[in-house]
Enzyme design. Structure first.
Site, mmCIF file in Angstrom:
data_model
loop_
_atom_site.group_PDB
_atom_site.id
_atom_site.type_symbol
_atom_site.label_atom_id
_atom_site.label_comp_id
_atom_site.label_asym_id
_atom_site.label_seq_id
_atom_site.Cartn_x
_atom_site.Cartn_y
_atom_site.Cartn_z
ATOM 1 N N TYR A 2 48.823 100.568 35.539
ATOM 2 C CA TYR A 2 50.086 101.368 35.227
ATOM 3 C C TYR A 2 50.413 101.494 34.051
ATOM 4 O O TYR A 2 50.650 102.651 33.634
ATOM 5 C CB TYR A 2 50.878 100.524 36.065
ATOM 6 C CG TYR A 2 52.470 100.993 36.048
ATOM 7 C CD1 TYR A 2 52.810 101.960 36.797
ATOM 8 C CD2 TYR A 2 53.564 100.647 35.147
ATOM 9 C CE1 TYR A 2 54.200 102.527 36.894
ATOM 10 C CE2 TYR A 2 54.473 101.133 34.910
ATOM 11 C CZ TYR A 2 55.053 102.107 36.039
ATOM 12 O OH TYR A 2 56.360 102.671 35.874
ATOM 13 N N LYS A 14 50.554 104.997 31.916
ATOM 14 C CA LYS A 14 51.697 105.432 31.373
ATOM 15 C C LYS A 14 51.642 105.855 29.856
ATOM 16 O O LYS A 14 52.171 106.825 29.159
ATOM 17 C CB LYS A 14 52.821 104.464 31.564
ATOM 18 C CG LYS A 14 53.265 104.246 32.876
ATOM 19 C CD LYS A 14 53.905 105.775 33.602
ATOM 20 C CE LYS A 14 54.878 105.561 34.876
ATOM 21 N NZ LYS A 14 55.158 106.742 35.167
#
Length: 310
Positions: free
Chosen positions: A165, A169
């Site tokens: 994640y 990002k």
């Protein structure tokens, strides 16, 4: 200001729940016609359903706005194209793109599988690129557009158990900066929001456990003040997104904003803060060992200090 986006057409991905839902509703309240996209999956990306997107679109229409639901996956190149095409076909143009869609597959780096890595990057990073790529060609031709991507504190500060994640990002951050430079000359702005709010993606067992570990170890995160995430309303992020989507933010480009509760913080761009300079030659290891601790390394803290083995 309620008509800030009158006659504008917006696409919001991941708009069936959480922050994306609040953004779609806020854009519609400001006058935009909205394509409400959501693949309708569980947190891990499984079991797709058209229900969440249709529910939000119906809510907008019931309130007197204009909206259409879309259940395509942003991770699919052609699916992303169809999302953008729906805006063109139904409303004649696309002025705003907000990329909220995402999944999580939390796992410590030493336990993470290739599939868990690939799945998260496919939705967040590739999905953002897919949508931006298809939308920006129309925006460039009409010489107007507002793109708001979603990065995260997981990329800025690091969250335990979120290598996939956080990497996705972080990639979105780089994509945002480059796209802002590529598109700014055509009247298209590209900015990023780093939201902190209590959603099903953030208030997970892994998050709560890692927060407790940090507390026990006395680790203070750089984004202190956002730790009680479950108390932060997802709808609080929507006002800043709506502003960035408007003509009022036409000169705001390539910027990052941390949004949580009643706070909106402009994040600094990376830049050197300390420099160790040598007039001639390259540094030797002995020189670095002697000088670095009192110059470029002075005051640095280990975000995860060594623990005693149980």
């Amino acid at each position: 200001m309620a008509a800030m986006l009158a006659d504008r057409v917006a696409v919001v991905t991941g708009a069936g729940r959480g922050i994306g839902r609040g953004v779609a509703l806020a854009l519609a309240t400001a006058g935009a016609k909205v394509v409400v996209n959501d693949y309708g999956v569980q947190l891990d990306g499984s079991a797709p359903s058209a229900g969440p997107a249709f529910d939000v679109a119906k809510k907008i229409v019931a309130a007197g706005g204009e909206a259409v639901a879309n259940a395509e996956s942003v991770a699919d190149w052609e699916g992303a194209r169809r999302i953008v095409d729906m805006a063109i076909e139904r409303f004649g143009r696309i002025d705003v793109l907000v990329t909220c869609a995402g999944i999580v597959r939390d796992r410590m780096i030493f336990n993470m599988s290739e599939e868990e890595w690939d799945a998260v990057l496919a939705v967040h990073l590739k999905g953002t690129f897919n949508c931006v790529r298809h939308a920006c060609t129309h925006m460039r031709e009409q010489r107007y557009g507002r793109i708001v991507t979603f990065s995260s504190g997981a990329a800025l500060f690091g969250n335990p158990g979120q290598a996939n994640y956080g990497s996705a990002k972080g990639g979105i951050s780089g994509l945002t900066k480059v796209a802002a430079r590529d598109l700014g000359r055509y009247g298209v702005t590209v900015n990023a929001v780093c939201p902190v709010a209590g959603t099903r993606m953030t208030v997970t067992d892994a998050y709560l456990k890692s927060r407790e570990i940090r507390k026990q170890q006395g680790i203070v995160r750089e984004d202190r003040g956002t730790e009680n995430i479950e108390q932060l309303d997802p709808n609080d992020v929507a006002p800043m997104v709506t502003y960035l989507a408007s003509e009022h933010a036409g000169n705001v480009n390539g910027q990052f904003f941390l949004c949580y509760g009643n706070a909106v913080a402009l994040l600094s761009q990376p830049r050197p803060v300390k420099t160790l300079f040598k007039s001639t030659g390259v540094w030797t290891l002995d020189e670095l060992d002697r000088l670095a601790p009192t110059t470029v390394l002075e005051g640095l803290k280990n975000p995860a200090p060594v623990r005693e083995a149980p």
